[in-house]
Design a protein around this motif. Structure first.
Motif, PDB file in Angstrom:
ATOM      1  N   SER A 147      30.911  -7.729   9.317  1.00  0.00           N
ATOM      2  CA  SER A 147      29.793  -8.054  10.200  1.00  0.00           C
ATOM      3  C   SER A 147      29.960  -7.354  11.558  1.00  0.00           C
ATOM      4  O   SER A 147      30.118  -6.138  11.622  1.00  0.00           O
ATOM      5  CB  SER A 147      29.694  -9.576  10.349  1.00  0.00           C
ATOM      6  OG  SER A 147      28.519  -9.962  10.982  1.00  0.00           O
ATOM      7  N   LEU A 148      29.960  -8.133  12.653  1.00  0.00           N
ATOM      8  CA  LEU A 148      30.114  -7.545  13.983  1.00  0.00           C
ATOM      9  C   LEU A 148      31.446  -6.808  14.109  1.00  0.00           C
ATOM     10  O   LEU A 148      31.561  -5.829  14.856  1.00  0.00           O
ATOM     11  CB  LEU A 148      30.024  -8.649  15.038  1.00  0.00           C
ATOM     12  CG  LEU A 148      30.033  -8.207  16.504  1.00  0.00           C
ATOM     13  CD1 LEU A 148      28.800  -7.380  16.829  1.00  0.00           C
ATOM     14  CD2 LEU A 148      30.106  -9.426  17.424  1.00  0.00           C
ATOM     15  N   GLY A 149      32.448  -7.258  13.363  1.00  0.00           N
ATOM     16  CA  GLY A 149      33.739  -6.569  13.379  1.00  0.00           C
ATOM     17  C   GLY A 149      33.643  -5.151  12.854  1.00  0.00           C
ATOM     18  O   GLY A 149      34.325  -4.248  13.346  1.00  0.00           O
ATOM     19  N   CYS A 154      33.467   0.798  13.901  1.00  0.00           N
ATOM     20  CA  CYS A 154      32.834   2.119  13.934  1.00  0.00           C
ATOM     21  C   CYS A 154      32.913   2.720  15.333  1.00  0.00           C
ATOM     22  O   CYS A 154      33.135   3.923  15.491  1.00  0.00           O
ATOM     23  CB  CYS A 154      31.378   2.007  13.471  1.00  0.00           C
ATOM     24  SG  CYS A 154      30.606   3.610  13.164  1.00  0.00           S
ATOM     25  N   MET A 155      32.750   1.890  16.347  1.00  0.00           N
ATOM     26  CA  MET A 155      32.886   2.367  17.723  1.00  0.00           C
ATOM     27  C   MET A 155      34.309   2.843  17.996  1.00  0.00           C
ATOM     28  O   MET A 155      34.525   3.878  18.642  1.00  0.00           O
ATOM     29  CB  MET A 155      32.510   1.252  18.703  1.00  0.00           C
ATOM     30  CG  MET A 155      31.060   0.842  18.662  1.00  0.00           C
ATOM     31  SD  MET A 155      30.724  -0.551  19.783  1.00  0.00           S
ATOM     32  CE  MET A 155      28.959  -0.744  19.557  1.00  0.00           C
ATOM     33  N   CYS A 172      27.370   0.849  10.843  1.00  0.00           N
ATOM     34  CA  CYS A 172      27.573   1.477  12.155  1.00  0.00           C
ATOM     35  C   CYS A 172      26.334   1.313  13.030  1.00  0.00           C
ATOM     36  O   CYS A 172      25.202   1.329  12.537  1.00  0.00           O
ATOM     37  CB  CYS A 172      27.859   2.966  12.001  1.00  0.00           C
ATOM     38  SG  CYS A 172      29.595   3.382  11.753  1.00  0.00           S
ATOM     39  N   SER A 173      26.561   1.199  14.341  1.00  0.00           N
ATOM     40  CA  SER A 173      25.456   1.284  15.299  1.00  0.00           C
ATOM     41  C   SER A 173      25.536   2.589  16.083  1.00  0.00           C
ATOM     42  O   SER A 173      24.612   2.930  16.808  1.00  0.00           O
ATOM     43  CB  SER A 173      25.491   0.092  16.264  1.00  0.00           C
ATOM     44  OG  SER A 173      26.677   0.093  17.036  1.00  0.00           O
ATOM     45  N   ASN A 174      26.647   3.306  15.930  1.00  0.00           N
ATOM     46  CA  ASN A 174      26.797   4.627  16.548  1.00  0.00           C
ATOM     47  C   ASN A 174      26.936   5.672  15.440  1.00  0.00           C
ATOM     48  O   ASN A 174      27.290   5.356  14.302  1.00  0.00           O
ATOM     49  CB  ASN A 174      28.010   4.661  17.476  1.00  0.00           C
ATOM     50  CG  ASN A 174      29.297   4.242  16.797  1.00  0.00           C
ATOM     51  OD1 ASN A 174      29.423   3.106  16.346  1.00  0.00           O
ATOM     52  ND2 ASN A 174      30.265   5.151  16.720  1.00  0.00           N
ATOM     53  N   ASP A 175      26.652   6.920  15.778  1.00  0.00           N
ATOM     54  CA  ASP A 175      26.578   7.996  14.790  1.00  0.00           C
ATOM     55  C   ASP A 175      27.949   8.650  14.583  1.00  0.00           C
ATOM     56  O   ASP A 175      28.519   9.228  15.507  1.00  0.00           O
ATOM     57  CB  ASP A 175      25.566   9.041  15.261  1.00  0.00           C
ATOM     58  CG  ASP A 175      25.162  10.006  14.156  1.00  0.00           C
ATOM     59  OD1 ASP A 175      25.933  10.165  13.192  1.00  0.00           O
ATOM     60  OD2 ASP A 175      24.075  10.593  14.255  1.00  0.00           O
ATOM     61  N   VAL A 176      28.475   8.554  13.364  1.00  0.00           N
ATOM     62  CA  VAL A 176      29.716   9.253  13.009  1.00  0.00           C
ATOM     63  C   VAL A 176      29.461  10.171  11.810  1.00  0.00           C
ATOM     64  O   VAL A 176      30.387  10.536  11.096  1.00  0.00           O
ATOM     65  CB  VAL A 176      30.857   8.249  12.689  1.00  0.00           C
ATOM     66  CG1 VAL A 176      31.257   7.463  13.923  1.00  0.00           C
ATOM     67  CG2 VAL A 176      30.473   7.308  11.553  1.00  0.00           C
ATOM     68  N   LEU A 206      26.453   7.476   8.853  1.00  0.00           N
ATOM     69  CA  LEU A 206      27.748   7.698   8.215  1.00  0.00           C
ATOM     70  C   LEU A 206      27.799   9.095   7.597  1.00  0.00           C
ATOM     71  O   LEU A 206      26.756   9.708   7.342  1.00  0.00           O
ATOM     72  CB  LEU A 206      27.983   6.647   7.131  1.00  0.00           C
ATOM     73  CG  LEU A 206      28.027   5.191   7.586  1.00  0.00           C
ATOM     74  CD1 LEU A 206      28.139   4.265   6.388  1.00  0.00           C
ATOM     75  CD2 LEU A 206      29.177   4.958   8.556  1.00  0.00           C
ATOM     76  N   PRO A 207      29.001   9.605   7.327  1.00  0.00           N
ATOM     77  CA  PRO A 207      29.110  10.890   6.631  1.00  0.00           C
ATOM     78  C   PRO A 207      28.386  10.860   5.287  1.00  0.00           C
ATOM     79  O   PRO A 207      28.278   9.791   4.654  1.00  0.00           O
ATOM     80  CB  PRO A 207      30.615  11.054   6.443  1.00  0.00           C
ATOM     81  CG  PRO A 207      31.225  10.247   7.550  1.00  0.00           C
ATOM     82  CD  PRO A 207      30.316   9.068   7.724  1.00  0.00           C
ATOM     83  N   ALA A 208      27.909  12.009   4.858  1.00  0.00           N
ATOM     84  CA  ALA A 208      27.105  12.085   3.635  1.00  0.00           C
ATOM     85  C   ALA A 208      27.867  11.640   2.394  1.00  0.00           C
ATOM     86  O   ALA A 208      27.257  11.202   1.410  1.00  0.00           O
ATOM     87  CB  ALA A 208      26.589  13.514   3.457  1.00  0.00           C
ATOM     88  N   ASP A 209      29.191  11.762   2.408  1.00  0.00           N
ATOM     89  CA  ASP A 209      29.975  11.394   1.230  1.00  0.00           C
ATOM     90  C   ASP A 209      30.506   9.951   1.290  1.00  0.00           C
ATOM     91  O   ASP A 209      31.411   9.590   0.525  1.00  0.00           O
ATOM     92  CB  ASP A 209      31.139  12.371   1.036  1.00  0.00           C
ATOM     93  CG  ASP A 209      32.112  12.386   2.222  1.00  0.00           C
ATOM     94  OD1 ASP A 209      31.811  11.739   3.255  1.00  0.00           O
ATOM     95  OD2 ASP A 209      33.167  13.038   2.111  1.00  0.00           O
TER      96      ASP A 209
END
Length: 259
Positions: A147-149, A154-155, A172-176, A206-209
């Motif tokens: 959840s929030l964890g 991801c951050m 994720c809420s941020n772009d990786v 998230l990454p494509a894979d």
């Protein structure tokens, strides 16, 4: 007769007293808000004792509790891999022991479950090495959470040197998406909080894979052992079934300890 408004030192003292009373009232309200928040934050969703005891008495895994985390270490065939796992908001860290114990034993992965500041991951500003120091023999670290964890994980992955991410009912809420992180997302078909639509809607970050596994019949609380969570869907899969599915997904992602 001409009316003259009061002025001078007496009027100034009266105004000053009013200002002081207002400031005191504001401070009292702020103090009450802080106290209420702290009481709310401290009231965690407690882990279920039978599930936790099952993990504690599992002779395949050693469990140690520290001020900042709970560490699960495989006794046999330990790998050089570790996972720092961040609990969901206001969820007891011990609620995840039973869901992870088989994966620890079968993949040889050391798992460090954090004890977030105020039981909320977003308030935890401690660096990753606060937790990884408990397993100095581990060379390759993943970070993840429920959840929030998972959002917090991801951050952290964007700022720390980690090999990958593991989500339990999270995203994720941020772009990786441009990173080389290995990612496993395990979700529930009946999750009323991290819904399938939310998981799908954040997949582009998230990454494509990235690997996605949806557990049929699992809800948000199925990823721990802490009872019913407000706003959640109704689980139709049993705790044992979800535990087996989580273990299978992690074994497929990391490989078994004998591989």
């Amino acid at each position: 007769m001409t009316n003259v408004s009061p002025s001078g030192p007496a009027s100034e003292r009266s105004t000053g007293r009013r200002v002081i009373r207002i400031l005191i009232a504001v401070l009292v309200v702020l103090a009450l808000v802080v106290v209420c928040f702290l009481v709310w934050a401290k009231a965690v969703m407690q882990g279920e004792r039978p599930a936790a005891l099952e993990a504690w008495t599992d002779d395949r895994v050693s469990i140690e509790s520290f001020d900042d985390s709970v560490v699960m270490t495989p006794i046999d065939a330990a790998s050089d891999r570790g996972l720092v796992f961040i609990p969901g908001a206001k969820v007891d860290p011990y609620a995840y022991l039973a869901k992870l114990v088989d994966a620890v034993a079968e993949t040889g992965t050391t798992v460090v479950i954090t004890k977030p500041t105020l039981n909320l991951a977003f308030f935890d500003t401690r660096p990753l090495d606060t937790f990884t120091r408990h397993a100095p023999d581990v060379d390759e670290w993943f970070v993840g959470g429920h959840s929030l964890g998972g959002v917090k994980a991801c951050m952290m992955a964007a700022d720390e040197e980690v090999a990958g991410l593991v989500f339990f009912g999270s995203y994720c809420s941020n772009d990786v998406s441009d990173s080389d992180l290995a990612v496993l997302s395990i979700s529930g078909s009946d999750d009323g909080l991290s819904t399938p639509d939310k998981i799908e809607g954040a997949a582009h970050l998230l990454p494509a894979d990235a690997t996605f596994v949806e557990i049929e019949g699992a809800n948000h609380a199925s990823f721990g052992d802490y009872g019913v969570q407000p706003g959640d869907g109704v689980a139709t899969a049993s705790d044992d079934e979800v535990r087996d599915e989580i273990t299978d997904a992690l074994v497929a992602f990391w490989g078994g300890s004998g591989e």
